[in-house]
Write a protein that holds these residues in place. Structure first.
Motif, mmCIF file in Angstrom:
data_model
loop_
_atom_site.group_PDB
_atom_site.id
_atom_site.type_symbol
_atom_site.label_atom_id
_atom_site.label_comp_id
_atom_site.label_asym_id
_atom_site.label_seq_id
_atom_site.Cartn_x
_atom_site.Cartn_y
_atom_site.Cartn_z
ATOM 1 N N PRO A 1 1.017 -1.241 -0.429
ATOM 2 C CA PRO A 1 -0.461 0.191 -0.274
ATOM 3 C C PRO A 1 0.709 2.063 0.060
ATOM 4 C CG PRO A 1 -0.398 -0.875 2.267
ATOM 5 C CD PRO A 1 0.448 -1.872 1.063
ATOM 6 N N PHE A 2 0.326 2.559 -0.369
ATOM 7 C CA PHE A 2 1.227 3.391 -0.749
ATOM 8 C C PHE A 2 0.824 4.633 0.848
ATOM 9 C CE2 PHE A 2 0.934 7.811 -1.710
ATOM 10 C CZ PHE A 2 2.511 7.958 -2.565
ATOM 11 N N LYS A 3 1.711 4.694 1.606
ATOM 12 C CA LYS A 3 1.751 5.404 2.929
ATOM 13 C C LYS A 3 2.060 6.697 2.391
ATOM 14 C CE LYS A 3 3.604 2.995 6.915
ATOM 15 N NZ LYS A 3 4.257 1.583 8.051
ATOM 16 N N ILE A 4 1.031 6.972 3.356
ATOM 17 C CA ILE A 4 0.604 8.144 3.772
ATOM 18 C C ILE A 4 0.358 8.906 5.608
ATOM 19 C CG2 ILE A 4 -1.271 10.081 3.897
ATOM 20 C CD1 ILE A 4 -2.322 8.930 0.748
ATOM 21 N N LEU A 5 1.497 9.826 5.769
ATOM 22 C CA LEU A 5 1.908 10.859 6.834
ATOM 23 C C LEU A 5 0.805 11.129 6.776
ATOM 24 C CD1 LEU A 5 2.839 10.732 9.714
ATOM 25 C CD2 LEU A 5 4.483 11.894 9.127
ATOM 26 N N ILE A 6 -0.486 11.579 7.690
ATOM 27 C CA ILE A 6 -0.714 13.123 7.391
ATOM 28 C C ILE A 6 -0.873 14.436 9.216
ATOM 29 C CG2 ILE A 6 -3.317 14.500 8.380
ATOM 30 C CD1 ILE A 6 -4.634 11.834 6.731
ATOM 31 N N LEU A 7 0.141 15.057 9.021
ATOM 32 C CA LEU A 7 0.902 15.763 10.025
ATOM 33 C C LEU A 7 -1.340 16.074 10.810
ATOM 34 C CD1 LEU A 7 4.304 16.442 9.919
ATOM 35 C CD2 LEU A 7 3.037 15.123 10.955
ATOM 36 N N GLY A 8 -1.203 16.063 11.563
ATOM 37 C CA GLY A 8 -2.949 16.667 12.259
ATOM 38 C C GLY A 8 -3.186 17.882 13.189
ATOM 39 N N GLY A 9 -4.215 17.149 13.510
ATOM 40 C CA GLY A 9 -4.332 18.952 15.130
ATOM 41 C C GLY A 9 -5.301 18.947 13.965
ATOM 42 N N THR A 10 -6.778 18.993 12.813
ATOM 43 C CA THR A 10 -7.057 19.883 12.327
ATOM 44 C C THR A 10 -8.664 18.347 12.362
ATOM 45 O OG1 THR A 10 -6.477 19.701 10.502
ATOM 46 C CG2 THR A 10 -5.825 21.685 11.472
ATOM 47 N N GLY A 11 -9.872 19.134 12.388
ATOM 48 C CA GLY A 11 -11.668 18.509 11.779
ATOM 49 C C GLY A 11 -10.497 18.289 10.336
ATOM 50 N N ASP A 12 -10.162 19.214 9.228
ATOM 51 C CA ASP A 12 -10.005 18.474 7.904
ATOM 52 C C ASP A 12 -8.477 17.432 8.118
ATOM 53 O OD1 ASP A 12 -11.534 20.822 7.331
ATOM 54 O OD2 ASP A 12 -9.574 21.724 6.306
#
Ligand code: NAP
Length: 249
Positions: free
Chosen positions: A5-16
């Motif tokens: 699988p294509f591995k994605i890191l989301i840096l979060g902290g928001t609703g979006d």
């Protein structure tokens, strides 16, 4: 379908960031990890994998990206979270992978709005007129600049209680977005608010306070957005999903 699988890191902290993780977690071609700073004690649930806490600067983030074989970093942090966005750009560059940003557009005030722009939160606190009753919505980490002003009274709304003591001339309201205009107006009217203080966070979840202040003719002190290093940016979750789709081919 690719075997890995294509591995994605989301840096979060928001609703979006949360909404994006929800969209990506159901796609079997993708493996998604959301990273949170760990500043909110009880964060809203996130779809897919979750990790919490700082990486130890850009170098630490780069090490994480390489160790976890991340293919793409998505900076979906808050528009005012400048450090993690800079780290995201530097770490992805160092690791030789792309970095995209998901950032909602800023709010634009309308003609007739009583707007005072402030360059940062301290400048916003300094701009509150003596004797004002300020509705302060800058987050618990930066509310202290208002609480020390003894010549104003403060109603401060945040998700979780502040780490600093709340003096007698201040009231803290704990609430989580989204908010609606009618309730924002009622809050401002019943508490006798004369000034709204906000960051220009943008987005629909917290825009109701701006509309309410406009309808009540209140002064709005708005902290302008800090600059971030330029990277390809989507302003909506759908647009980001399209950008990712194109990369998957
Ligand atoms: P910041 O100043 O940009 O970052 C400070 C440090 O916190 C970073 O260097 C990093 O530590 C760590 N960090 C920040 N976001 C992270 C994440 N998503 N995952 C792992 N570590 C993270 O950030 P901030 O303004 O303190 O905001 C902290 C978090 O709250 C962010 O996730 C942001 O999206 C969210 N938030 C911020 C605001 C705001 O007004 N600033 C408002 C709402 C939500 P290391 O260097 O050790 O990696």
């Amino acid at each position: 379908m690719p075997s890995k699988p294509f591995k994605i890191l989301i840096l979060g902290g928001t609703g979006d960031a949360r909404h994006l993780a929800e969209r990506l977690a159901v796609d079997e071609r993708i493996s998604v990890i959301t990273s949170l700073a760990g500043v909110t004690r009880e964060p809203a649930p996130v779809a897919g994998a979750l990790r919490t806490g700082g990486f130890g600067g850009a170098k630490g983030l780069q090490t994480f990206v390489l160790d976890e074989h991340i293919d793409l970093v998505i900076d979906a942090a808050h528009p005012f979270a400048v450090q993690i966005s800079a780290n995201a750009v530097n770490a992805s560059r160092g690791a030789g992978i792309p970095c995209l940003r998901l950032e909602r557009p800023p709010w634009h005030l309308e003609e007739g709005d009583r707007l005072t722009s402030a360059s940062d939160v301290q400048a916003a606190a300094d701009a509150v007129p003596k004797g004002a009753r300020a509705f302060v919505t800058v987050g618990r980490q930066e509310v202290a600049a208002f609480l020390v002003r003894e010549d104003i009274s403060v109603v401060a709304r945040m998700i979780e209680p502040p780490d600093v003591a709340v003096p007698d001339h201040a009231e803290v309201i704990l609430a989580r977005p989204p908010f609606v205009v009618a309730e924002e107006k009622e809050l401002m009217e019943t508490r006798g608010i004369s000034v709204l203080v906000t960051k220009n966070s943008g987005g629909t979840a917290t825009e109701a306070k701006i509309v309410a202040a406009r309808e009540l003719g209140l002064q709005v002190i708005m902290v302008v957005r800090p600059g971030k290093p330029p990277v390809p940016t989507a302003t909506q979750v759908d647009e980001m999903v399209d950008l990712i789709e194109r990369r998957l081919g």
